[in-house]
Design a protein around this motif. Structure first.
Motif, PDB file in Angstrom:
ATOM      1  N   GLN A 171       0.809  -1.220   0.000  1.00 15.97           N
ATOM      2  CA  GLN A 171       0.000   0.000   0.000  1.00 15.97           C
ATOM      3  C   GLN A 171       0.843   1.271   0.000  1.00 15.97           C
ATOM      4  OE1 GLN A 171      -0.518  -2.790   1.666  1.00 15.97           O
ATOM      5  NE2 GLN A 171      -2.605  -2.994   2.455  1.00 15.97           N
ATOM      6  N   LYS A 172       1.880   1.308   0.816  1.00 12.89           N
ATOM      7  CA  LYS A 172       2.623   2.549   1.006  1.00 12.89           C
ATOM      8  C   LYS A 172       3.276   3.057  -0.274  1.00 12.89           C
ATOM      9  CE  LYS A 172       7.101   0.609   2.541  1.00 12.89           C
ATOM     10  NZ  LYS A 172       8.070   0.604   3.664  1.00 12.89           N
ATOM     11  N   VAL A 214       0.756   5.619  -2.029  1.00 12.31           N
ATOM     12  CA  VAL A 214       0.172   6.757  -1.312  1.00 12.31           C
ATOM     13  C   VAL A 214       0.691   8.064  -1.913  1.00 12.31           C
ATOM     14  CG1 VAL A 214       0.095   7.971   0.900  1.00 12.31           C
ATOM     15  CG2 VAL A 214      -0.139   5.482   0.841  1.00 12.31           C
ATOM     16  N   SER A 238      -6.776   6.437  -6.049  1.00 12.39           N
ATOM     17  CA  SER A 238      -7.320   6.213  -4.710  1.00 12.39           C
ATOM     18  C   SER A 238      -6.980   4.802  -4.241  1.00 12.39           C
ATOM     19  CB  SER A 238      -8.837   6.406  -4.704  1.00 12.39           C
ATOM     20  OG  SER A 238      -9.192   7.738  -4.961  1.00 12.39           O
ATOM     21  N   LEU A 239      -6.819   4.657  -2.928  1.00 13.92           N
ATOM     22  CA  LEU A 239      -6.484   3.371  -2.331  1.00 13.92           C
ATOM     23  C   LEU A 239      -7.584   2.962  -1.355  1.00 13.92           C
ATOM     24  CD1 LEU A 239      -2.715   3.971  -1.391  1.00 13.92           C
ATOM     25  CD2 LEU A 239      -3.694   3.421  -3.623  1.00 13.92           C
ATOM     26  N   TYR A 261      -6.672   6.232   1.048  1.00 14.89           N
ATOM     27  CA  TYR A 261      -6.142   7.473   0.481  1.00 14.89           C
ATOM     28  C   TYR A 261      -6.985   7.878  -0.723  1.00 14.89           C
ATOM     29  CZ  TYR A 261      -3.023  10.991  -1.332  1.00 14.89           C
ATOM     30  OH  TYR A 261      -2.518  12.189  -1.766  1.00 14.89           O
ATOM     31  N   THR A 319       5.051   5.336   5.071  1.00 10.04           N
ATOM     32  CA  THR A 319       3.884   4.461   5.101  1.00 10.04           C
ATOM     33  C   THR A 319       2.570   5.226   5.101  1.00 10.04           C
ATOM     34  OG1 THR A 319       3.780   4.410   7.511  1.00 10.04           O
ATOM     35  CG2 THR A 319       5.192   2.779   6.432  1.00 10.04           C
ATOM     36  N   TRP A 320       1.492   4.471   4.910  1.00  2.26           N
ATOM     37  CA  TRP A 320       0.151   5.017   5.075  1.00  2.26           C
ATOM     38  C   TRP A 320      -0.040   5.508   6.503  1.00  2.26           C
ATOM     39  CZ3 TRP A 320      -3.837   2.733   8.168  1.00  2.26           C
ATOM     40  CH2 TRP A 320      -5.067   3.403   8.086  1.00  2.26           C
ATOM     41  N   GLU A 352       1.311   8.875   6.962  1.00  3.15           N
ATOM     42  CA  GLU A 352       0.439   9.887   6.379  1.00  3.15           C
ATOM     43  C   GLU A 352      -0.726  10.181   7.324  1.00  3.15           C
ATOM     44  OE1 GLU A 352      -1.515  12.373   3.414  1.00  3.15           O
ATOM     45  OE2 GLU A 352       0.546  11.831   3.905  1.00  3.15           O
TER      46      GLU A 352
END
Length: 324
Positions: A131-132, A135, A141-142, A240, A266-267, A270
């Motif tokens: 995921q990261k 971002v 979009s995540l 995100y 990382t997410w 954020e």
């Protein structure tokens, strides 16, 4: 209903309701129905709109982006989320940029499904949480699958955004039941946010994506039974861009973010940044981050459990945060 069944039903519903919708990926056709059987029954019911592809993540995401660019809806499956790295160029240099680089906004209804995470003994190249790495990409979009969010509603939300979306599906969730929690906890929903807690004034608030939810809940149960520490879990469907405003009414003085990825860019970082901007004066200290160890993910179960963030990692992080 198991999470995998809910996701399969969501794809059936999408293809049934939207005649422009396509599903494509490696081994998604019946009778195999995908590596995790999420596409089971689709190609029999919707021949011509479920497309088996060669083993090329770049090619299948490029075709999906092309379908979306010409007004269709495209759902692409990456067999193992680790291999989304092979599609990075198509996602970040073609699909996400196509939304806005032609002089006016051009909606792209495209979802890239990424079975992700460890806990299944698949080893270093089939167990990562990527995921990261996505971002902060404009036009992308995540989202992350959760047992507390109906997948049909999540697909509707993703497609309504009119931009490419990555949908991360933690593999350990496929066999879990939807909305299954210990009876001591209550589950509420606030838009795209699931809120799970015991009481209105918890000692600690933990923010975690869907794949970390049950590990967090296990830690929460141990904490309340053994140390009388009450926690609240916030599970956002959209990672995100994060809807921080939805979280604000549910926060407390101690906040922790738990994710399975390794530390660094990382997410969770954020999330902490956004919360520090908004509620720094309300916090007892900085938002704490929980990650997996900086290591490849072993295949052997006992070694894998030592590397991945789990119940004990979260338990210890909460106690440390409350000690200040």
């Amino acid at each position: 209903m198991r999470v995998a069944e809910n996701l399969n039903a969501a794809l059936h519903g999408l293809l049934d309701d939207d005649p422009t919708a396509y599903v494509l990926g490696e081994d998604v056709l019946d009778p195999y129905g995908g590596a995790f059987k999420i596409t089971k029954g689709l190609s029999m019911r919707f021949p011509g709109r479920v497309i088996g592809t060669p083993i090329s993540e770049g090619a299948l995401t490029g075709v999906a982006a092309g379908l979306a660019l010409t007004g269709n809806t495209a759902v692409a499956e990456i067999m193992f989320g680790d291999f989304v790295a092979l599609a990075f160029d198509q996602i970040c240099n073609f699909a996400s940029k196509s939304v806005s680089m032609y002089g006016k906004r051009l909606p792209l209804r495209m979802v890239v499904r990424c079975p992700t995470g460890g806990g299944r003994g698949y080893g270093p190249t089939h167990s990562q949480s990527m995921q990261k790495h996505f971002v902060g990409m404009p036009g992308l979009s995540l989202y992350e699958m959760s047992p507390f969010h109906d997948n049909r509603a999540v697909f509707t939300a993703m497609l309504q955004r009119g931009e490419p979306c990555l949908f991360f599906e933690d593999k350990v969730l496929y066999t879990r039941q939807m909305d299954q929690v210990d009876p001591m906890f209550r589950v509420r929903r606030d838009g795209e946010l699931a809120v799970i807690d015991l009481e209105d004034r918890p000692d600690c608030v933990i923010i975690a994506p869907g794949g970390m939810a049950h590990r967090t809940l296990a830690a929460m149960k141990t904490l309340v039974l053994q140390q009388e520490i009450s926690c609240r879990l916030l599970v956002p469907s959209r990672l995100y861009p994060l809807d921080v405003d939805a979280m604000l009414p549910h926060l407390g003085e101690v906040v922790l973010v738990a994710e399975e990825s390794t530390a660094g860019g990382t997410w969770g970082g954020e999330v902490a940044h956004l919360l520090h901007e908004r509620v720094w004066d309300r916090l007892r200290g900085p938002v704490r981050l929980v990650h997996s160890r900086a290591s490849v993910i072993p295949t052997a179960a006992h070694l894998e459990s030592e590397v991945l963030a789990g119940e004990s990692t979260i338990h210890d992080a909460v106690r440390k945060a409350l000690r200040g």
